[in-house]
Design a protein around this motif. Sequence first.
Motif, PDB file in Angstrom:
ATOM      1  N   LEU A   1       0.958  -1.223  -0.065  1.00 36.54           N
ATOM      2  CA  LEU A   1       0.144   0.169   0.145  1.00 36.54           C
ATOM      3  C   LEU A   1       0.823   1.295   0.180  1.00 36.54           C
ATOM      4  O   LEU A   1       0.659   2.214  -0.692  1.00 36.54           O
ATOM      5  CB  LEU A   1      -0.944   0.060   0.982  1.00 36.54           C
ATOM      6  CG  LEU A   1      -2.185   0.999   1.248  1.00 36.54           C
ATOM      7  CD1 LEU A   1      -3.300   0.282   2.001  1.00 36.54           C
ATOM      8  CD2 LEU A   1      -1.408   2.253   1.847  1.00 36.54           C
ATOM      9  N   GLU A   2       1.943   1.152   0.633  1.00 32.62           N
ATOM     10  CA  GLU A   2       2.814   2.575   0.957  1.00 32.62           C
ATOM     11  C   GLU A   2       3.500   2.786  -0.416  1.00 32.62           C
ATOM     12  O   GLU A   2       3.941   3.941  -0.595  1.00 32.62           O
ATOM     13  CB  GLU A   2       3.721   2.237   1.936  1.00 32.62           C
ATOM     14  CG  GLU A   2       3.449   2.115   3.395  1.00 32.62           C
ATOM     15  CD  GLU A   2       2.936   0.608   3.693  1.00 32.62           C
ATOM     16  OE1 GLU A   2       2.656   0.281   4.871  1.00 32.62           O
ATOM     17  OE2 GLU A   2       2.800  -0.210   2.737  1.00 32.62           O
ATOM     18  N   SER A   3       3.472   1.928  -1.219  1.00 37.27           N
ATOM     19  CA  SER A   3       4.380   2.163  -2.609  1.00 37.27           C
ATOM     20  C   SER A   3       3.399   2.661  -3.630  1.00 37.27           C
ATOM     21  O   SER A   3       3.823   2.845  -4.745  1.00 37.27           O
ATOM     22  CB  SER A   3       5.177   1.010  -2.997  1.00 37.27           C
ATOM     23  OG  SER A   3       5.986   0.704  -1.958  1.00 37.27           O
ATOM     24  N   VAL A   4       2.001   2.768  -3.691  1.00 37.83           N
ATOM     25  CA  VAL A   4       1.285   3.134  -4.365  1.00 37.83           C
ATOM     26  C   VAL A   4       1.337   4.654  -4.823  1.00 37.83           C
ATOM     27  O   VAL A   4       1.207   5.312  -3.982  1.00 37.83           O
ATOM     28  CB  VAL A   4      -0.287   2.486  -4.056  1.00 37.83           C
ATOM     29  CG1 VAL A   4      -1.287   3.240  -5.136  1.00 37.83           C
ATOM     30  CG2 VAL A   4      -0.511   1.044  -4.102  1.00 37.83           C
ATOM     31  N   THR A   5       1.289   4.949  -5.903  1.00 38.95           N
ATOM     32  CA  THR A   5       1.533   6.666  -5.999  1.00 38.95           C
ATOM     33  C   THR A   5       0.405   6.862  -7.364  1.00 38.95           C
ATOM     34  O   THR A   5      -0.495   6.054  -8.041  1.00 38.95           O
ATOM     35  CB  THR A   5       2.889   6.905  -6.619  1.00 38.95           C
ATOM     36  OG1 THR A   5       3.084   6.319  -8.047  1.00 38.95           O
ATOM     37  CG2 THR A   5       3.787   6.443  -5.813  1.00 38.95           C
ATOM     38  N   GLY A   6       0.184   8.096  -7.573  1.00 39.28           N
ATOM     39  CA  GLY A   6      -0.616   8.946  -8.292  1.00 39.28           C
ATOM     40  C   GLY A   6      -1.713   9.548  -7.760  1.00 39.28           C
ATOM     41  O   GLY A   6      -1.857   9.716  -6.636  1.00 39.28           O
ATOM     42  N   LYS A   7      -2.697  10.066  -8.727  1.00 34.65           N
ATOM     43  CA  LYS A   7      -4.053  10.666  -8.173  1.00 34.65           C
ATOM     44  C   LYS A   7      -5.228  10.100  -8.945  1.00 34.65           C
ATOM     45  O   LYS A   7      -5.307   9.818 -10.149  1.00 34.65           O
ATOM     46  CB  LYS A   7      -3.664  12.256  -8.559  1.00 34.65           C
ATOM     47  CG  LYS A   7      -2.889  12.789  -7.745  1.00 34.65           C
ATOM     48  CD  LYS A   7      -3.340  13.162  -6.257  1.00 34.65           C
ATOM     49  CE  LYS A   7      -2.609  14.014  -5.475  1.00 34.65           C
ATOM     50  NZ  LYS A   7      -3.092  14.227  -4.237  1.00 34.65           N
ATOM     51  N   TYR A   8      -6.230   9.795  -8.133  1.00 36.65           N
ATOM     52  CA  TYR A   8      -7.221   9.056  -8.562  1.00 36.65           C
ATOM     53  C   TYR A   8      -8.583   9.684  -7.958  1.00 36.65           C
ATOM     54  O   TYR A   8      -8.551  10.519  -6.856  1.00 36.65           O
ATOM     55  CB  TYR A   8      -7.261   7.592  -8.067  1.00 36.65           C
ATOM     56  CG  TYR A   8      -6.162   7.114  -8.427  1.00 36.65           C
ATOM     57  CD1 TYR A   8      -5.970   6.391  -9.652  1.00 36.65           C
ATOM     58  CD2 TYR A   8      -4.941   6.908  -7.486  1.00 36.65           C
ATOM     59  CE1 TYR A   8      -4.726   5.831 -10.190  1.00 36.65           C
ATOM     60  CE2 TYR A   8      -3.888   6.372  -7.980  1.00 36.65           C
ATOM     61  CZ  TYR A   8      -3.780   5.756  -9.167  1.00 36.65           C
ATOM     62  OH  TYR A   8      -2.492   5.290  -9.333  1.00 36.65           O
ATOM     63  N   ASP A   9      -9.640   9.838  -8.712  1.00 40.19           N
ATOM     64  CA  ASP A   9     -10.963  10.501  -8.258  1.00 40.19           C
ATOM     65  C   ASP A   9     -11.254   9.759  -6.949  1.00 40.19           C
ATOM     66  O   ASP A   9     -11.792  10.253  -5.936  1.00 40.19           O
ATOM     67  CB  ASP A   9     -12.372  10.444  -9.204  1.00 40.19           C
ATOM     68  CG  ASP A   9     -11.792  10.837 -10.555  1.00 40.19           C
ATOM     69  OD1 ASP A   9     -11.533  12.402 -10.344  1.00 40.19           O
ATOM     70  OD2 ASP A   9     -11.711  10.452 -11.751  1.00 40.19           O
ATOM     71  N   THR A  10     -11.439   8.292  -7.033  1.00 38.75           N
ATOM     72  CA  THR A  10     -11.755   7.590  -5.751  1.00 38.75           C
ATOM     73  C   THR A  10     -10.644   6.718  -5.394  1.00 38.75           C
ATOM     74  O   THR A  10     -10.267   6.072  -6.215  1.00 38.75           O
ATOM     75  CB  THR A  10     -13.056   6.987  -6.005  1.00 38.75           C
ATOM     76  OG1 THR A  10     -14.274   7.860  -6.320  1.00 38.75           O
ATOM     77  CG2 THR A  10     -13.527   5.904  -4.861  1.00 38.75           C
ATOM     78  N   VAL A  11     -10.489   6.546  -4.117  1.00 40.07           N
ATOM     79  CA  VAL A  11      -9.490   5.633  -3.467  1.00 40.07           C
ATOM     80  C   VAL A  11     -10.133   4.559  -2.658  1.00 40.07           C
ATOM     81  O   VAL A  11     -10.827   4.944  -1.740  1.00 40.07           O
ATOM     82  CB  VAL A  11      -8.084   6.251  -2.886  1.00 40.07           C
ATOM     83  CG1 VAL A  11      -7.415   5.263  -2.104  1.00 40.07           C
ATOM     84  CG2 VAL A  11      -7.335   6.950  -3.613  1.00 40.07           C
TER      85      VAL A  11
END
Length: 288
Positions: A178-188
């Motif tokens: 989980l800690e390595s997930v990157t980016g920008k998303y409308d919903t997480v």
Amino acid sequence: VHCYRITTLISNKPNMKTSAAAILAVVAASANGASAFVAPRAAGVSSVVAAPASSSALSMASSVDDKTEVREYFNTEGFNRWNKIYSDSDEVNSVQLDIRNGHDQTIQKILNWIEADGDIKGKSVCDCGCGVGSLAIPLAQMGAKISASDISDSMAGEAAARAKSLGIRNAKFYTSDLESVTGKYDTVTCVDVAIHYPTEKMAEMVGHLCSLSKDRVLVSFAPKTWYYSLLKKVGELFPGPSKTTRAYLHEEQVVRDALKKAGFEVTREEMTATNFYFSRLLEAKKVA
């Protein structure tokens, strides 16, 4: 397959008759190698052991060990067990079936919210701890652009295979903690994963989820109340035959405070409770 029947609804303040029945259920389940507190994406029916009494005493090495245990478990024995639970397989016992029902209820509650909003098509969704795609796949079928990850390569691979078999092309699945997930998303989204995060890591984890979201975060966790803590302690007295991961309960206020600190406000909430599955679900929107 989504099951909507709540086997046993347990409130945060149950009466003594209900409490006694539930405790007996915990004892019976534990004798069969099951945990009373199971978050399906993050624990196995016989894979949960007690967290240390003092969470603050955990060292960084312990946290790393938790992650290693989870990764190894869900790439081997845990994958085989949970792949059956997250399917139509008849090769499950009554406890596993109860957990399947509970997990399905949580997933369906999220889908009901999103369907009611009617605006997911074309939106980007990041599903952290996707398991075999129980949430990511139906969201993709609703038109969302899915980026889903799991710490287990076996789980992520199974999710990708299921999506491919359904002809889904608007979802990618990959292996990552989980800690390595990157980016920008409308919903997480992060459903039934927090059970593996020690108390002192929970706020940090929630903060990271919020940092990925442009609008909404959906997170579920096993709530820490006097009642659920008691059930957990009773279950610890009857260890199952195969113990590989720790289970952590979390105070709801800690999660709410972390969301608020990150600039998010809780807008909807739900609780799912069956005999062997307890999950608090919060939806939080970014404050303008």
